[in-house]
Design an enzyme around this catalytic site. Structure first.
Site: not given
Ligand code: AP5
Ligand code: MG
Length: 213
Positions: A13, A88, A127, A160, A171
């Protein structure tokens, strides 16, 4: 253009949201990045959010919704934005729709980046995130020019805290239970678009551009 990115943790994402934001010149709003910035600065919000994030749980809706509703009302979001990691939960989606409806507005696209669970754990362990600018890389798929150093700003790259395999598993469980229902929610609203997130990141992006144009 108002876009929501859906998908499991690690689906890509953030990677795609950044590319979309650059191409269409709209802000990339990531709730995860906002929380991580607050944790780094030691704010009250950051302290509260960290207790949930470290366990792989969602931060409570009431700590997220107002933050996003205020953010999308800012001037730079007038022509659109890409929301990454929000909504979410169904209550978050309903709160966003209600807030936008008050402004006579709505979400245009919900893009689901589809990646099976099997691929996720491997991606997350590779990552690396920049402590300074939040830029994201992968040691195999998206390497930096100099190991451990951010290409964009020269900051230090780290694994991270919530990317340890046991937390990633939690997660994923939370995603299936609380976030996946949004797929049906946006399907009913006829704005859901699904892209295959297992292919090369630029091919994923090409599919998204195809949808948006
Ligand atoms: P990346 O682009 O980083 O993936 P992502 O989908 O953004 O993954 P996140 O871990 O950031 O998602 P998340 O939803 O768990 O975390 P968030 O920060 O939102 O890609 C992942 C890896 O793959 C990278 O190394 C990238 O380089 C690689 N990659 C990408 N595309 C690729 C491809 N096509 N091929 C190969 N490799 C590839 O949330 C973190 C925490 O915050 C949550 O757990 C929660 O506690 C809290 N939080 C955040 N938002 C909310 C909300 N709205 N409500 C409640 N809690 C929340
Ligand atoms: Mg992310």
């Amino acid at each position: 253009m108002k876009i929501i990115m859906l998908g499991a943790p690690g689906a890509g994402k953030g990677t795609q949201a950044k590319l979309i934001a650059e191409k269409y010149n709209i802000p990339h709003i990531s709730t995860g990045d906002i929380f991580r910035a607050n944790i780094k600065e030691g704010t009250e919000l950051g302290k509260k959010a960290k207790t949930y994030m470290d366990k792989g749980e969602l931060v409570p809706d009431e700590l997220v919704v107002d933050l996003v509703v205020d953010r999308v009302a800012k001037d730079d979001a007038k022509n659109g934005y890409v929301l990454d990691g929000f909504p979410r939960t169904i209550p978050q989606a309903e709160a966003l729709d209600a807030a936008l409806a008050k402004l006579g507005d709505k979400v245009d696209y919900a893009i689901d980046v589809d990646v099976p669970d099997e691929n996720i754990i491997n991606r997350m362990s590779g990552r690396r995130a920049c402590v300074a600018c939040g830029g994201t890389y992968h040691i195999v798929h998206i390497p930096t020019k100099v190991e451990g150093i951010c290409d964009a700003c020269g900051g230090e790259l780290i694994l991270r805290d919530d990317d340890k395999p046991e937390t990633v598993k939690k997660r994923l469980d939370v995603y299936h239970e609380q976030t996946q229902p949004l797929i049906d929610y946006y399907t009913e609203k006829e704005i859901l678009k699904t892209v295959d997130g297992t292919v090369d990141m630029m091919d994923v992006f090409a599919s998204i551009v195809n949808i948006l144009s």
